[in-house]
Design an enzyme around this catalytic site. Structure first.
Site, short mmCIF file in Angstrom:
data_model
loop_
_atom_site.label_atom_id
_atom_site.label_comp_id
_atom_site.label_asym_id
_atom_site.label_seq_id
_atom_site.Cartn_x
_atom_site.Cartn_y
_atom_site.Cartn_z
N GLU A 170 0.84 -1.20 0.00
CA GLU A 170 0.00 0.00 0.00
C GLU A 170 0.88 1.25 0.00
O GLU A 170 0.92 2.02 0.97
CB GLU A 170 -0.96 -0.08 1.19
N ARG A 183 2.14 -8.23 0.96
CA ARG A 183 1.30 -7.59 1.97
C ARG A 183 1.84 -7.71 3.40
O ARG A 183 1.81 -6.76 4.18
CB ARG A 183 -0.10 -8.22 1.90
N HIS A 188 -3.87 3.00 5.26
CA HIS A 188 -3.84 1.86 4.35
C HIS A 188 -4.34 2.26 2.96
O HIS A 188 -4.75 3.39 2.74
CB HIS A 188 -4.78 0.75 4.86
N GLU A 242 -8.52 3.98 4.48
CA GLU A 242 -8.23 3.27 3.24
C GLU A 242 -8.25 4.31 2.14
O GLU A 242 -9.31 4.84 1.80
CB GLU A 242 -9.27 2.17 2.98
#
Lengths: 371, 230
Positions: free
Chosen positions: A104, A161, A232, A306
């Site tokens: 991310e 990840r 994120h 997010e």
């Protein structure tokens, strides 16, 4: 002795210091890096981010310091920047971490932008100045350092990840999902015990040194932290605790109200929609997250951001979207931080005022009775 | 399973709406037309026999022209043990307004002759960047992926195409441009990156078709640490 030099002497002295500084830096920075405007519109690898942290300290020595507060599995430092105007007493704090999930990349970019922005504006923006006086910002640009470095290795590792700790007990895959490893209903929902799984929660809570480092820091500071923001991508959402579907935060209504206010502030920047809600409602249920841990130890305002986008580019957000994404996310974070700050510092003033009036009233009443 | 009126910002409506997005791309997508979900306005879900039926009111956006349209859609997710694809019906107003004919025709003519087979890798690259001449192939990969994403979708999935790992043009056959595509799909609920190899055809008249698709196995042995010194 310096007074004898006069203003011309001071100018010459500062020019000499600057050019020496620049010559030293050209070994670290490429020609493109020196334009600040370009720097924050590109993704940066871990050594660039580390050098940047040093630069932030060097350029702002009275407000920026750094702390190494843990080690990753591969024995790398986990570093935060502590930013605030120094004061004699103990200060309240805001926590922000970026890059728990390696792929991310927009998240560390946002942490860098946020630091840049508060440093750019604290002298001229009265609200930012006030918050810098009353608060310290603890900002971790990259939490999952091992994973982030791995995601920069080549195209085939870009979408990594988890952390980079090896599997155990005959399981040969790598990595624990750091955002399932915290001591917050650990292992209950939205996790896997298969070390090859993307939600592998580890052999036990805090098996990962990265999660332990955050837990340790938060534990020491818990009474002082007013807001916990963890950054994120992707999905354009603001998540509120808890990830477990059957548990509600005691201040759920407040969290939703502040979150919706932040989403409104985000939308005002570039018209992007961010959805607000608990993870079980708007995404999927999961336990063991850093956000849940923050709320559980008593930090009242705990949010997961997010960032962009909604799936067209996903994790590989183009660099020309870094700036607008950071601008809108900054507006959202600013809304939450301002609320957290004002709740403490203005309600204190309000409480003092109320107490004063009550005292005066009581004195008047008692003096009236005496008469 | 949520039944009745759906909250438009909650996940059941969003997942179902994304399935409608995949469906619309299989029907109308092209190298110059790629549709994305913009907003869920309202929805409802009910159990019908063994199946789950959704009704949705949506705004979809064509991402190249930025034209938006209102859509009404109905989906049926099959129940039981079978892995069959959801069935979708949708009607949209205003979505397909953009005139892509000239661009599609030019692209088709440019690549139809066999003397210069085109190929590409990592679209977009790690920085989200791609060369402008690769963009239509990126769109085409996204549309082709929609066939797989539609077929694989259920109420517990949310698919997006993460990247075109590579594509290679093959000889034009029966007036269809042909390509081998290797695409990476991101499934949000499991967070997995899933590799598919696709044999894709396209022409302005016939639209996008996927003749063959092959799931690539996940490579656990690829995870050993390289020498990372950065």
């Amino acid at each position: 002795m310096m007074l004898g030099l006069g203003s011309v002497g001071l100018v010459l002295l500062s020019l000499a210091v600057q050019s020496g500084h620049g010559a030293q830096d050209s070994a670290v920075w490429s020609r493109e890096e020196t334009t600040e405007r370009n720097y924050y519109t590109r993704y940066h690898n871990m050594s660039e981010i580390t050098a940047w942290m040093e630069q932030m300290k060097r350029e702002n020595p009275d407000v920026v310091s750094s702390m190494v507060y843990g080690q990753t599995y591969e024995r790398r430092n986990i570093t935060l920047l502590k930013i605030g105007l120094s004061s004699t007493g103990r200060k309240k704090a805001i926590w922000m971490d970026c890059g728990i999930h390696a792929r991310e990349w927009i998240a560390p970019a946002f942490c860098q932008y946020f630091v840049k922005e508060i440093l750019r504006t604290y002298k001229t923006d009265t609200k930012v100045n006030e918050m810098m006086k009353n608060l310290d910002f603890y900002i971790t640009p990259v939490l999952n350092v091992d994973g982030y470095i791995y995601s920069w290795h080549n195209e085939s590792t870009r979408l990594w990840r988890k952390s980079r700790s090896p599997g155990t007990g005959g399981c040969t895959c790598y990595g624990t999902d750091l955002n399932r490893n915290f001591y917050a209903n650990w292992g209950m929902v939205g996790v896997s015990t298969d070390c090859c799984n993307l939600f592998y929660c580890g052999t036990k809570a805090l098996s990962e040194s990265e999660a332990w480092a955050v837990t340790d820091m938060l534990g020491k500071m818990r009474e002082d932290i007013l807001a916990f923001l963890t950054i994120h991508s992707y999905g354009q959402q603001l998540l509120v605790p808890y990830g477990h579907p059957n548990i509600s935060a005691p201040n759920h209504d407040e969290l939703m109200e502040v979150g919706l206010g932040a989403a409104k502030a985000i939308k005002a920047v570039h018209r992007m929609d961010y959805t607000v809600g608990t993870s079980p409602d708007i995404l999927y249920p999961f336990s063991g997250s850093s956000q849940d841990f923050g709320r559980l130890i008593g930090i009242p305002l705990s949010f997961t951001f997010e960032l962009r986008d909604k799936g067209k580019h996903g994790f590989e957000l183009p660099e020309d979207q870094i700036q607008p994404t950071c601008e809108e996310a900054y507006a959202g974070a600013h809304h939450i931080i301002t609320y957290a700050h004002d709740k403490v510092f203005y309600s204190y003033a309000a409480t003092v005022t109320a107490t004063l009036w009550t005292t005066l009233l009581a004195a008047w009443v008692s003096s009236a009775i005496l008469l | 399973m949520t039944t009745g009126v759906l909250n438009p910002s909650h996940y059941p409506a969003r997942r179902a709406a994304t399935v409608v997005q995949h469906y619309l791309n299989t029907r109308y997508g092209s190298p110059y037309r790629w549709i994305f979900l913009s907003k869920v306005h309202s929805g409802s879900a009910e159990d019908v026999a063994e199946m789950r039926k959704y009704q949705l009111e949506l705004t979809m956006q064509e991402t190249i022209s930025n034209v938006s349209g209102q859509c009404s859609a109905e989906l049926l997710f099959p129940g039981g043990e079978g892995q069959s694809a959801p069935q979708v019906q949708a009607s949209c107003e205003g979505l397909l307004q953009s005139n892509t004919t000239a661009q599609e025709e030019a692209f088709y003519q440019q690549h139809r002759a066999s003397n210069n087979m085109v190929s590409g890798t990592d679209i977009p690259d790690s920085y989200g960047h791609m060369e402008p001449n690769m963009k239509p192939f990126w769109h085409l990969g996204g549309v082709a992926s929609s066939f797989i994403m539609l077929r694989e979708s259920n109420e517990s999935t949310l698919y997006n195409m993460a990247q075109v790992a590579n594509f290679t043009q093959l000889e034009t056959e029966k007036d269809q441009l042909r390509f081998n595509y290797h695409v990476l799909l991101h499934e949000m609920i499991s967070q997995e990156i899933i590799h598919w190899k696709l044999l894709v055809t396209w022409s302005p008249e016939q639209g996008v078709k996927v003749l063959q698709s092959e799931l690539q196995p996940k490579c656990h042995d690829c995870e050993a640490p390289p020498n990372t010194t950065n």
